[in-house]
Design a protein around this motif. Structure first.
Motif, PDB file in Angstrom:
ATOM      1  N   PRO A 174       6.962   5.248   6.359  1.00 33.11           N
ATOM      2  CA  PRO A 174       7.180   3.952   6.097  1.00 33.11           C
ATOM      3  C   PRO A 174       7.369   2.779   6.754  1.00 33.11           C
ATOM      4  CG  PRO A 174       8.075   5.535   4.407  1.00 33.11           C
ATOM      5  CD  PRO A 174       7.520   6.253   5.882  1.00 33.11           C
ATOM      6  N   ASN A 175       6.682   1.509   6.662  1.00 30.67           N
ATOM      7  CA  ASN A 175       6.811   0.581   7.472  1.00 30.67           C
ATOM      8  C   ASN A 175       6.105   0.556   8.959  1.00 30.67           C
ATOM      9  OD1 ASN A 175       8.700  -1.171   5.939  1.00 30.67           O
ATOM     10  ND2 ASN A 175      10.174   0.106   6.605  1.00 30.67           N
ATOM     11  N   HIS A 176       5.412   1.839   9.217  1.00 29.35           N
ATOM     12  CA  HIS A 176       4.256   1.703  10.343  1.00 29.35           C
ATOM     13  C   HIS A 176       3.147   0.611  10.232  1.00 29.35           C
ATOM     14  CE1 HIS A 176       5.150   5.787  12.368  1.00 29.35           C
ATOM     15  NE2 HIS A 176       6.193   5.092  12.551  1.00 29.35           N
ATOM     16  N   LEU A 177       2.750   0.053  11.152  1.00 31.60           N
ATOM     17  CA  LEU A 177       1.779  -1.027  11.280  1.00 31.60           C
ATOM     18  C   LEU A 177       0.349   0.005  11.386  1.00 31.60           C
ATOM     19  CD1 LEU A 177       3.320  -3.975  13.124  1.00 31.60           C
ATOM     20  CD2 LEU A 177       2.430  -3.955  10.960  1.00 31.60           C
ATOM     21  N   VAL A 178      -0.561  -0.209  10.590  1.00 30.52           N
ATOM     22  CA  VAL A 178      -1.826   0.377  10.639  1.00 30.52           C
ATOM     23  C   VAL A 178      -3.002  -0.675  10.610  1.00 30.52           C
ATOM     24  CG1 VAL A 178      -3.145   2.283   9.646  1.00 30.52           C
ATOM     25  CG2 VAL A 178      -0.755   2.514   9.517  1.00 30.52           C
ATOM     26  N   ALA A 179      -3.954  -0.393  11.514  1.00 32.68           N
ATOM     27  CA  ALA A 179      -5.186  -1.058  11.478  1.00 32.68           C
ATOM     28  C   ALA A 179      -6.239  -0.172  11.205  1.00 32.68           C
ATOM     29  CB  ALA A 179      -5.366  -1.800  12.648  1.00 32.68           C
ATOM     30  N   ILE A 180      -7.099  -0.609  10.170  1.00 33.41           N
ATOM     31  CA  ILE A 180      -8.336   0.379   9.860  1.00 33.41           C
ATOM     32  C   ILE A 180      -9.636  -0.610  10.106  1.00 33.41           C
ATOM     33  CG2 ILE A 180      -6.895   1.678   7.917  1.00 33.41           C
ATOM     34  CD1 ILE A 180      -8.371  -0.143   5.965  1.00 33.41           C
ATOM     35  N   VAL A 221      -6.080   5.450  -2.146  1.00 32.94           N
ATOM     36  CA  VAL A 221      -4.602   4.815  -2.150  1.00 32.94           C
ATOM     37  C   VAL A 221      -4.350   4.105  -3.399  1.00 32.94           C
ATOM     38  CG1 VAL A 221      -4.698   4.787   0.355  1.00 32.94           C
ATOM     39  CG2 VAL A 221      -5.449   2.827  -0.620  1.00 32.94           C
ATOM     40  N   VAL A 222      -3.182   3.401  -3.494  1.00 33.24           N
ATOM     41  CA  VAL A 222      -2.662   2.667  -4.690  1.00 33.24           C
ATOM     42  C   VAL A 222      -2.220   1.409  -3.790  1.00 33.24           C
ATOM     43  CG1 VAL A 222      -1.015   2.240  -6.488  1.00 33.24           C
ATOM     44  CG2 VAL A 222      -1.953   4.472  -6.124  1.00 33.24           C
ATOM     45  N   SER A 230     -12.222  -4.771   9.103  1.00 27.14           N
ATOM     46  CA  SER A 230     -10.915  -4.531   9.494  1.00 27.14           C
ATOM     47  C   SER A 230      -9.903  -5.203   8.641  1.00 27.14           C
ATOM     48  CB  SER A 230     -10.607  -4.795  11.118  1.00 27.14           C
ATOM     49  OG  SER A 230      -9.505  -4.296  11.418  1.00 27.14           O
ATOM     50  N   ALA A 231      -8.793  -4.301   8.659  1.00 29.93           N
ATOM     51  CA  ALA A 231      -7.784  -4.785   7.823  1.00 29.93           C
ATOM     52  C   ALA A 231      -6.435  -4.170   8.286  1.00 29.93           C
ATOM     53  CB  ALA A 231      -7.726  -4.452   6.178  1.00 29.93           C
ATOM     54  N   VAL A 232      -5.288  -5.095   8.486  1.00 32.78           N
ATOM     55  CA  VAL A 232      -4.123  -4.745   9.156  1.00 32.78           C
ATOM     56  C   VAL A 232      -2.781  -4.663   7.874  1.00 32.78           C
ATOM     57  CG1 VAL A 232      -2.255  -5.381  10.640  1.00 32.78           C
ATOM     58  CG2 VAL A 232      -4.676  -5.716  11.184  1.00 32.78           C
ATOM     59  N   PHE A 233      -2.134  -3.488   7.799  1.00 35.74           N
ATOM     60  CA  PHE A 233      -1.358  -3.208   6.928  1.00 35.74           C
ATOM     61  C   PHE A 233       0.052  -2.662   7.231  1.00 35.74           C
ATOM     62  CE2 PHE A 233      -4.251  -0.084   6.241  1.00 35.74           C
ATOM     63  CZ  PHE A 233      -3.331   1.182   6.036  1.00 35.74           C
ATOM     64  N   ARG A 234       0.933  -2.742   6.646  1.00 32.33           N
ATOM     65  CA  ARG A 234       2.356  -2.105   7.000  1.00 32.33           C
ATOM     66  C   ARG A 234       2.286  -1.119   5.528  1.00 32.33           C
ATOM     67  NH1 ARG A 234       6.404  -3.384  10.045  1.00 32.33           N
ATOM     68  NH2 ARG A 234       5.704  -5.453  10.267  1.00 32.33           N
ATOM     69  N   TRP A 235       2.507   0.138   6.146  1.00 39.59           N
ATOM     70  CA  TRP A 235       2.576   1.366   5.091  1.00 39.59           C
ATOM     71  C   TRP A 235       3.555   1.394   4.230  1.00 39.59           C
ATOM     72  CZ3 TRP A 235      -0.846   4.004   2.223  1.00 39.59           C
ATOM     73  CH2 TRP A 235      -0.430   4.960   1.587  1.00 39.59           C
ATOM     74  N   LEU A 293       0.624  -1.265  -0.051  1.00 39.24           N
ATOM     75  CA  LEU A 293       0.050   0.050  -0.019  1.00 39.24           C
ATOM     76  C   LEU A 293       0.703   1.247   0.055  1.00 39.24           C
ATOM     77  CD1 LEU A 293      -1.711  -2.278   1.974  1.00 39.24           C
ATOM     78  CD2 LEU A 293      -3.239  -0.496   1.578  1.00 39.24           C
ATOM     79  N   LEU A 294       0.584   1.956  -1.018  1.00 39.61           N
ATOM     80  CA  LEU A 294       1.496   3.333  -1.256  1.00 39.61           C
ATOM     81  C   LEU A 294       0.861   4.253  -1.995  1.00 39.61           C
ATOM     82  CD1 LEU A 294       4.180   2.774  -4.061  1.00 39.61           C
ATOM     83  CD2 LEU A 294       2.166   0.975  -3.653  1.00 39.61           C
TER      84      LEU A 294
END
Length: 332
Positions: A309-315, A179-180, A326-331, A20-21
């Motif tokens: 970059p590389n922060h862990l994010v939950a939405i 987002v892309v 919900s989704a969990v991703f590394r930005w 995700l970027l």
């Protein structure tokens, strides 16, 4: 096997990873404050802010603020931030419940941004739309069908607000965020876990119903029941997504909930016992923008240099349907 596990990277059947970027956002210039609303209905700034956390919202003003135009502006920003061009985009998913055209608006967005080689379609999941769209986009990428997907959440809810109903007109605003998502190697995969849920038994709690003769009711909502549903169910899907990602809530750098009500965010933060500073909140400026709320908040925190970059994010999104996820991703 979890919902994002794949075959070993050396296997010919290994799934692609997802990055995700690149983010973007667009809101109308017109601002409607709580004071403005107090001139329209029996309410006050203190009453609205203390119960919702909302102080103002952006409201569409004419064709320039159509869903397509707002979505295209957000999408163009996200594409540029990702270091791509419109010609690089293979798929456009527009998560919206307020389409400009009942036949779909994603095609208009494709035309405006010039993504001539992309497939484009609308996805309707109300305020959960961005989360549902992210998971949908990921499936196309992980199976190798598309490489670069533009995901946009955009809604113009002011079209469907009864401006004489103080229970609902205070809540909603308009805007778009994007987002892309991009294919990468399995080792670089950044989308780590997700969980989606629906419960049609609660469908009558939040509606814009068809009346016939090409007309619809304004938004109707049972606010108390929606609140109870959100504070009970949203933590469950966050926990499940974290479980699939083999993470704990305290591993997160950021939590971005659908921006519906500050009390809901506070309740989820208290449930998990996390630092409130990790819970993104910008509804004070934008109100509830439905499928746009999560990507608008994400973009604001990225632009401010808070999400790195590389922060862990939950939405987590929740809303009509009933739907939640919900989704969990590394930005990045």
């Amino acid at each position: 096997m979890t919902n994002l596990e794949s075959a070993p990277a050396s296997s010919p059947t290994a799934l692609m990873g997802v990055r995700l970027l690149g983010s973007g956002a667009s809101v109308p210039d017109r601002i409607l404050t709580n004071h403005d609303l107090s001139q329209m209905v029996d309410t006050t700034d203190e009453w609205i802010a203390s119960r919702t956390g909302i102080h103002e919202r952006h409201i569409a003003d004419g064709e320039a603020d159509s869903v397509a135009n707002l979505a295209a502006k957000a999408g163009q920003q996200a594409i540029a931030a990702a270091g791509l061009t419109a010609q690089d985009i293979d798929l456009i998913i527009l998560s919206t419940s307020t389409t400009d055209d009942l036949f779909g608006t994603a095609g208009r967005v494709q035309k405006i941004i010039g993504a001539d080689g992309a497939v484009a379609f609308d996805l309707v999941a109300a305020c959960s739309g961005f989360v549902f769209g992210m998971v949908t986009a990921a499936q196309y990428i992980r199976t190798g069908v598309y490489k670069n997907v533009l995901l946009i959440g955009a809604d113009v809810l002011s079209r469907w607000v009864d401006w004489h109903d103080r229970r609902t007109c205070i809540l909603f605003g308009d805007g778009a965020g994007a987002v892309v998502l991009q294919a990468c190697s399995p080792e670089q995969n950044g989308l780590l876990g997700f969980e989606l849920r629906s419960d049609g038994k609660g469908n009558d709690l939040l509606n814009v119903n068809y009346l016939g003769r090409s007309t619809f009711n304004p938004i109707t909502m049972n606010g108390q029941e929606v609140y109870r549903f959100a504070v009970r169910r949203v933590p469950e899907v966050i926990e499940k997504a974290l479980h699939y990602a083999s993470l704990e809530v305290h591993d997160l750098d950021w939590l971005i909930l659908h921006q519906a009500n500050q009390r809901i965010i506070d309740a989820v933060v208290n449930r998990f016992g996390i630092d409130p500073a990790k819970a993104v909140s910008n509804m004070g400026k934008y109100g509830n923008t439905s499928a746009a709320s999560i990507p608008i908040a994400l973009n604001e925190w990225v632009q401010a240099g808070k999400i790195q970059p590389n922060h862990l994010v939950a939405i987590a999104g929740f809303g009509a349907g009933l739907s939640w996820g919900s989704a969990v991703f590394r930005w990045g």
